[in-house]
Design an enzyme around this catalytic site. Structure first.
Site, PDB file in Angstrom:
ATOM      1  N   THR A 217     -29.101  10.140   0.176  1.00 23.94           N
ATOM      2  CA  THR A 217     -30.088  11.227   0.145  1.00 23.94           C
ATOM      3  C   THR A 217     -30.950  11.193  -1.115  1.00 23.94           C
ATOM      4  OG1 THR A 217     -28.383  12.607  -0.835  1.00 23.94           O
ATOM      5  CG2 THR A 217     -28.732  12.855   1.540  1.00 23.94           C
ATOM      6  N   LYS A 218     -30.625  10.295  -2.026  1.00 18.42           N
ATOM      7  CA  LYS A 218     -31.371  10.251  -3.285  1.00 18.42           C
ATOM      8  C   LYS A 218     -32.601   9.347  -3.148  1.00 18.42           C
ATOM      9  CE  LYS A 218     -28.351  12.789  -5.562  1.00 18.42           C
ATOM     10  NZ  LYS A 218     -27.524  13.291  -4.461  1.00 18.42           N
TER      11      LYS A 218
END
Ligand SMILES: Cc1ncc(COP(=O)(O)O)c(C=O)c1O
Length: 406
Positions: A217-218
């Protein structure tokens, strides 16, 4: 909400044909429009498959899957340069990175940290055997308030664990001053701070150690992964040993360690992601500019500030705060309304970590001790933020928030 209507240039339906497969707004009852497909809060940055397969062939050729192989070495060198830090160690995820940092810093007793963060932050304190002590946050940067930190210091305090939340830097100078004055270790959770620079300095140069997360998700990711940056060669050696069971040689183990290694497949994903990072950052900067332009003047909405000391933004999250009295709807109500229109935002960071079952009985968890964090947790939300989000969708989402009936 007629002014949220979006018309795709190449779609003859003007958005009103329910069979249309473009993800643009459709009429729903009395002129209320919604996206036909959910707009997620984030999406993983996926490099072209050939960029992955090329590296997989390399890995298969070398017959080396983990234990600091070739891809690992290339990625570590590239990221050391990209993040502009003296020393960097790759790890298998951000949580293990925090645990390894806690171990090499000998994090014991009480550790002062923020409740306005992801669960991994206080969990890492607890896993190393120390006790989290929550201190309040600054109302602008949403990071630990140095005054609250100083007030929380006791003879048992060993460490400050501060979080650059949403990529907004902590007050690194004030925290460094406090750590020196009280002889404390200073660990930064930089899971949201990839690429962040303060006064032209990579954020990983501050404190004793900075932990990064490379979760899918980064902005930059290796599917799962993380890293630790530090300034001292001696600390770097300790980290390298600790992440590999503290094995010193074939027949010697130097102390307690863990398996924190990032494998070759993860490193290959990271190298491919790194190749498309600049484009992704450009796209995100554009989306942030759209959000800021549309939402900047809306009464009761505060957009995530770019702090004056920031010389390079992280661009991992875009958060806003909703002030119910002035805006006319609560954050929770707006979150629910947007969901009805297929815009999925996140109530980050709600609930506060201090309210979790495992931490709520700590004396520092009392809401009276954390008035700013308690208020911010009820006001803050993260908006959809990823490069593949079209400009029109970002404009529409921001317009929906501006024009939401209330
Ligand atoms: C602030 C913060 N710290 C730590 C972590 C843990 O990182 P990981 O998911 O890589 O274990 C996260 C993960 O999202 C995070 O947001």
């Amino acid at each position: 909400m007629s002014n949220t209507k979006k018309i795709a240039g190449d779609c003859p339906s003007l958005g009103d044909d329910p069979k249309c497969r473009h993800n643009h707004l459709h009429t729903q009852g009395e002129g209320v429009r919604t996206f036909p497909q959910p707009i997620l809060v984030t999406r993983p940055l996926l490099p072209p498959i050939p960029a992955i397969t090329r590296r997989m062939e390399d890995i298969w050729g070398a017959q080396w899957l983990t234990n600091m192989g070739k891809q690992h070495g290339i990625l570590e060198a590239a990221l050391t340069q990209h993040l502009r830090v003296p020393h960097l160690s790759l790890l298998c995820n951000g949580t293990i990175a925090l645990l390894v940092a806690g171990k090499v810093l000998d994090m014991q007793g009480e550790v002062i940290t923020t409740p306005f963060t992801f669960a991994a932050t206080p969990h890492a304190v607890n896993w190393t055997g120390a006790e989290p002590v929550f201190a309040d946050i600054d109302p602008v940067t949403l990071t630990l308030d140095p005054k609250a930190v100083e007030a929380a210091i006791t003879p048992r305090t060993t460490t400050i664990l501060a979080v650059h939340v949403f990529g907004m830097p902590c007050d690194v100078h004030a925290l460094a001053h406090l750590a020196a004055k009280h002889n404390l270790r200073l660990l930064y959770d930089g899971a949201h701070a990839f690429g962040l620079e303060v006064e032209h300095t990579g954020i990983g140069n501050f404190g004793d150690i900075t932990a990064y997360s490379f979760h899918a998700t980064k902005l930059f990711h290796t599917a799962e992964g993380g890293a630790l940056a530090c300034g001292s060669a001696e600390m770097h050696t300790r980290i390298e040993r600790c992440k590999n069971f503290n094995i010193l040689s074939e027949e010697t183990v130097g102390g307690v360690g863990i398996n924190g290694k990032l494998n070759e497949l993860q490193a290959a994903v990271g190298l491919a992601v790194l190749e498309i990072m600049d484009d992704e950052r450009e796209r995100r900067a554009r989306i942030a500019a759209i959000y800021r332009e549309v939402l900047g003047q809306v009464p009761g909405v505060t957009v995530q500030p770019v702090l004056p000391q920031v010389t390079r933004e992280s661009l991992q999250y875009f958060s806003i705060r909703i002030h119910e009295q002035e805006y006319g709807l609560s954050r929770n109500a707006l979150h629910a309304e947007l969901k009805k229109h297929n815009v999925l935002t996140r109530k980050y960071f709600y609930p506060l970590c201090s309210t979790f079952e495992c931490y709520k009985k700590l004396p520092s968890s009392r809401p009276e001790n954390l008035p700013v964090a308690t208020r911010v947790a009820a006001e803050c939300m993260a908006l959809p933020f990823y490069g593949a989000l079209p400009d029109e969708d970002a404009t529409t989402i921001a317009s929906m928030i501006r024009d939401m009936p209330r």
